[in-house]
Every structure is written in structure tokens, then in C-alpha cells.
Enzyme design. Structure first.
Site, PDB file in Angstrom:
ATOM      1  N   TYR A 182       0.828  -1.207   0.000  1.00  0.00           N
ATOM      2  CA  TYR A 182       0.000   0.000   0.000  1.00  0.00           C
ATOM      3  C   TYR A 182       0.868   1.264   0.000  1.00  0.00           C
ATOM      4  O   TYR A 182       1.593   1.544   0.955  1.00  0.00           O
ATOM      5  CB  TYR A 182      -0.973   0.000   1.187  1.00  0.00           C
TER       6      TYR A 182
ATOM      7  N   HIS B   2       0.029 -12.023   0.609  1.00  0.00           N
ATOM      8  CA  HIS B   2      -1.008 -11.184  -0.020  1.00  0.00           C
ATOM      9  C   HIS B   2      -1.804 -11.933  -1.092  1.00  0.00           C
ATOM     10  O   HIS B   2      -3.011 -11.789  -1.206  1.00  0.00           O
ATOM     11  CB  HIS B   2      -0.338  -9.940  -0.613  1.00  0.00           C
TER      12      HIS B   2
HETATM   13  P1  NDP Z   1     -14.219  -0.821   0.779  1.00  0.00           P
HETATM   14  O1  NDP Z   1     -15.150  -1.836   0.211  1.00  0.00           O
HETATM   15  O2  NDP Z   1     -13.911  -0.847   2.226  1.00  0.00           O
HETATM   16  O3  NDP Z   1     -14.768   0.599   0.343  1.00  0.00           O
HETATM   17  C1  NDP Z   1     -14.027   1.771   0.533  1.00  0.00           C
HETATM   18  C2  NDP Z   1     -14.810   2.926  -0.100  1.00  0.00           C
HETATM   19  O4  NDP Z   1     -16.050   3.116   0.598  1.00  0.00           O
HETATM   20  C3  NDP Z   1     -14.040   4.220  -0.002  1.00  0.00           C
HETATM   21  O5  NDP Z   1     -14.309   4.952  -1.192  1.00  0.00           O
HETATM   22  C4  NDP Z   1     -14.670   4.924   1.205  1.00  0.00           C
HETATM   23  O6  NDP Z   1     -14.585   6.315   1.032  1.00  0.00           O
HETATM   24  C5  NDP Z   1     -16.108   4.449   1.113  1.00  0.00           C
HETATM   25  N1  NDP Z   1     -16.771   4.341   2.438  1.00  0.00           N
HETATM   26  C6  NDP Z   1     -16.298   3.696   3.535  1.00  0.00           C
HETATM   27  N2  NDP Z   1     -17.182   3.764   4.544  1.00  0.00           N
HETATM   28  C7  NDP Z   1     -18.239   4.469   4.089  1.00  0.00           C
HETATM   29  C8  NDP Z   1     -19.475   4.875   4.664  1.00  0.00           C
HETATM   30  N3  NDP Z   1     -19.805   4.543   5.915  1.00  0.00           N
HETATM   31  N4  NDP Z   1     -20.329   5.629   3.898  1.00  0.00           N
HETATM   32  C9  NDP Z   1     -20.001   5.966   2.624  1.00  0.00           C
HETATM   33  N5  NDP Z   1     -18.859   5.592   2.010  1.00  0.00           N
HETATM   34  C10 NDP Z   1     -17.973   4.852   2.739  1.00  0.00           C
HETATM   35  O7  NDP Z   1     -12.869  -0.875  -0.102  1.00  0.00           O
HETATM   36  P2  NDP Z   1     -11.398  -1.399  -0.026  1.00  0.00           P
HETATM   37  O8  NDP Z   1     -11.112  -1.959  -1.360  1.00  0.00           O
HETATM   38  O9  NDP Z   1     -10.526  -0.349   0.507  1.00  0.00           O
HETATM   39  O10 NDP Z   1     -11.413  -2.647   0.977  1.00  0.00           O
HETATM   40  C11 NDP Z   1     -11.228  -2.554   2.376  1.00  0.00           C
HETATM   41  C12 NDP Z   1      -9.840  -3.029   2.783  1.00  0.00           C
HETATM   42  O11 NDP Z   1      -9.634  -4.398   2.452  1.00  0.00           O
HETATM   43  C13 NDP Z   1      -8.686  -2.329   2.056  1.00  0.00           C
HETATM   44  O12 NDP Z   1      -8.565  -0.984   2.456  1.00  0.00           O
HETATM   45  C14 NDP Z   1      -7.558  -3.254   2.384  1.00  0.00           C
HETATM   46  O13 NDP Z   1      -7.106  -3.041   3.707  1.00  0.00           O
HETATM   47  C15 NDP Z   1      -8.235  -4.610   2.218  1.00  0.00           C
HETATM   48  N6  NDP Z   1      -8.065  -5.172   0.850  1.00  0.00           N
HETATM   49  C16 NDP Z   1      -7.327  -6.334   0.727  1.00  0.00           C
HETATM   50  C17 NDP Z   1      -7.107  -6.907  -0.500  1.00  0.00           C
HETATM   51  C18 NDP Z   1      -6.301  -8.160  -0.611  1.00  0.00           C
HETATM   52  O14 NDP Z   1      -5.937  -8.550  -1.719  1.00  0.00           O
HETATM   53  N7  NDP Z   1      -6.013  -8.827   0.500  1.00  0.00           N
HETATM   54  C19 NDP Z   1      -7.646  -6.309  -1.750  1.00  0.00           C
HETATM   55  C20 NDP Z   1      -8.468  -5.132  -1.513  1.00  0.00           C
HETATM   56  C21 NDP Z   1      -8.662  -4.618  -0.256  1.00  0.00           C
HETATM   57  P3  NDP Z   1     -13.799   7.292   2.059  1.00  0.00           P
HETATM   58  O15 NDP Z   1     -12.462   6.676   2.390  1.00  0.00           O
HETATM   59  O16 NDP Z   1     -13.685   8.556   1.274  1.00  0.00           O
HETATM   60  O17 NDP Z   1     -14.691   7.407   3.269  1.00  0.00           O
END
Ligand code: NDP
Length: 275
Positions: free
Chosen positions: A52, A110
């Protein structure tokens, strides 16, 4: 905050944690405030990775966790390209330095990409023996990959499998979640809102209204209603981070679960999806 035993580890972990992917693109003060707000609300499973921001997010978390480290269940991940026997140990030490801590609670591979899985697992066990990690797990593993890891490591060693799971992508419910339940492996749902935006649906809105909750909270409660499943939503907005954390205490009833099941059908097994 609802907590659960995390797979075979003798530790209680909050059902809702904190994702950090792409946080280096956000305003740092806002991102740190959001992480700290979520931890203070009890969502203290913090998920990151050396990938990241190419280490930037771990460094930012080092600053965010100052004074809070002992309250956090901290997870990071090694890239498959670094996941040799020696490379895994070095990658972990680099992550520890960036995070400003002497140990990780969880260290994950990962994804799979040509690594020597036996070497990676041997390195995980070495790191565990040295007290640098409390436990280890995998990410983006299908059932065949898990079987292979289990054959190498033996039972009770794989703490979790972190996989894509959201209302629009429920394919892990077919085989993967039952396998993990049978083998006491925690399932960590990544991208629980689909990574970009939660789909709008009248059913989500109506269940949310009934519980005086938000659609995002309902989505998280649906994903985590099975006892093996944890979720790690990401937000760089403190109020959203607190909203997500509060979802850990939202209990959906059978009627809600059935309505969501109909609104967001599981569909047929299509193979493990990943981002
Ligand atoms: P999410 O599904 O958690 O969605 C994140 C998005 O939702 C952002 O745009 C955020 O905006 C928005 N959001 C979050 N909470 C709210 C809310 N309550 N209301 C409205 N909008 C909201 O996405 P990720 O892909 O980031 O997945 C979560 C985590 O999983 C990652 O951050 C990472 O740590 C992990 N991950 C792991 C992977 C792997 O291969 N092991 C691959 C992908 C993710 P904002 O930040 O502007 O609030």
C-alpha cells in the site's frame, strides 16, 4: 464492540476492523483521524500491506498508532515476489520498522504468484518463534490453495484467509466459508462495500430504516453474521469510520437476512474473485 476469537489464535478480535488500501492518496490528517476514531470506537483490527503506497501507508500508520499500538490487532502482508524463505523475514522486518512496532499480530501472504509456499510458511513460523508475529495467514486463497497450505503447515496454524466479499460478490459462501469454518480459519472480508461504492437498493434502505442504521452498516452486519467472518472497511472520514465500527453491534434478524439474500443473490459458484 462485538469481538470473536480469531480462527485458531487465542485472541478476541473485533468483528469490524479498518482497511487502509489507497489511504496514501487521501489527506493524511483526515486518514489518521479516521483510523484513530475507528480504533477508539473499538474497531481495532488494522489491516495494511507493504504494497500500500509502496510502504507509505505503513509509515502513516506508524504515526496514527502512536500511543494506541497496545490496543490494536495489527495485520500486514508480504508480496508474493518477496515471499521466499529469507525474503519474507526481511519484508516483515521492513514493515515493523515502518510501522514503528516490534511485532505484528498477523502476517499474511497477499496472494499467490509463483512463491515457494513451503518457504513462506517456514518463514512465518520462524517469525512467530522469534516473537515478531503472533500468527499468520493467507489472502486470496481458494480451497485448493488452502488444502496445500494445510498440508504443509498442519492444523491450527492458518489464522485467516482474507478474501473479496461483499453483497454483490458472495461466491465464497459456496465452498470457501464452509471450509474455513470446518478448519477453524477466520475469514476476513476485504472490500466489503465493493471497493468503490455500495450498490443502492430499496431493501438495504428499508432494513436500515427499520434498525435506525445506515445501508453501509446493514451491509457489514450481513457479511459478518456468520461467526467465522470479520470485515475491514476502509474510510478516511472519521464520521464514516465511526459509523462502520458501530455496525459490529447491529444484529440482523432472520427476516432481514432472507430479504438481503433475495435482493443480492449469491449466484452460482464462479471461482474465487479477487481485486
Ligand atoms: P471498501 O469496500 O472498504 O470501500 C471503501 C470505499 O467506501 C471508499 O471509497 C470509502 O470512502 C467508502 N466508504 C467507507 N465507509 C463508508 C461509509 N460509511 N459511507 C459511505 N462511504 C464509505 O474498499 P477497499 O477496497 O478499501 O477494501 C477494504 C480493505 O480491504 C482495504 O482498504 C484493504 O485493507 C483490504 N483489501 C485487501 C485486498 C487483498 O488482496 N487482500 C484487496 C483489496 C482490499 P472514504 O475513504 O472517502 O470514506
Amino acid at each position: 464492540m462485538q469481538t470473536r476469537r480469531f480462527g485458531p489464535l487465542d485472541v478476541e478480535v473485533p468483528v469490524i476492523g479498518i482497511g487502509t488500501w489507497n489511504m496514501e492518496r487521501d489527506d493524511e490528517r483526515a486518514a489518521i483521524a479516521a483510523v484513530q476514531r475507528a480504533i477508539d470506537a473499538g474497531a481495532s483490527h488494522v489491516d495494511t500491506a507493504e504494497l500500500y503506497g509502496n510502504g507509505q501507508v505503513e509509515e502513516m500508520l506508524g504515526r496514527a498508532l502512536a500511543g494506541r499500538r497496545d490496543r490494536v490487532f495489527l495485520a500486514s502482508k508480504v508480496l508474493p515476489s518477496n515471499a521466499t524463505r529469507a525474503g519474507t523475514v526481511h519484508a516483515c522486518e521492513r514493515s515493523l520498522r515502518r510501522l514503528g512496532t516490534d511485532h505484528l499480530d498477523l502476517y499474511l501472504l497477499h496472494w499467490r504468484d509463483g512463491e515457494d509456499l513451503a518457504g513462506t510458511i517456514a518463514a512465518f513460523e520462524e517469525l512467530r518463534g522469534a516473537g515478531k508475529i503472533r500468527g499468520w495467514g493467507v489472502s486470496n486463497f481458494g480451497v485448493g490453495d488452502l488444502e496445500e497450505a494445510l498440508a504443509i503447515a498442519g492444523p491450527g496454524k492458518i489464522a485467516c484467509n482474507q478474501v473479496l466479499y461483499h453483497l454483490g460478490e458472495r461466491t465464497i459462501e459456496h465452498e470457501l466459508v464452509p471450509w474455513c469454518e470446518r478448519h477453524q480459519v477466520a475469514v476476513v472480508a476485504y472490500s466489503p462495500f465493493g471497493s468503490t461504492r455500495l450498490p443502492r437498493h430499496a431493501e438495504l434502505d428499508s432494513i436500515a430504516r427499520r434498525h435506525r442504521a445506515t445501508p453501509h452498516q446493514v451491509a457489514l452486519a450481513f457479511l459478518t453474521h456468520r461467526p467465522a467472518v470479520f470485515a475491514i472497511p476502509k474510510s478516511s472520514h472519521a464520521e464514516r469510520a465511526a459509523e462502520n465500527a458501530a455496525a459490529a453491534d447491529l444484529a440482523l434478524d432472520e427476516r432481514d437476512l432472507a430479504a438481503l439474500d433475495a435482493a443480492f443473490p449469491r449466484g452460482r459458484w464462479r471461482g474465487l474473485a479477487m481485486i
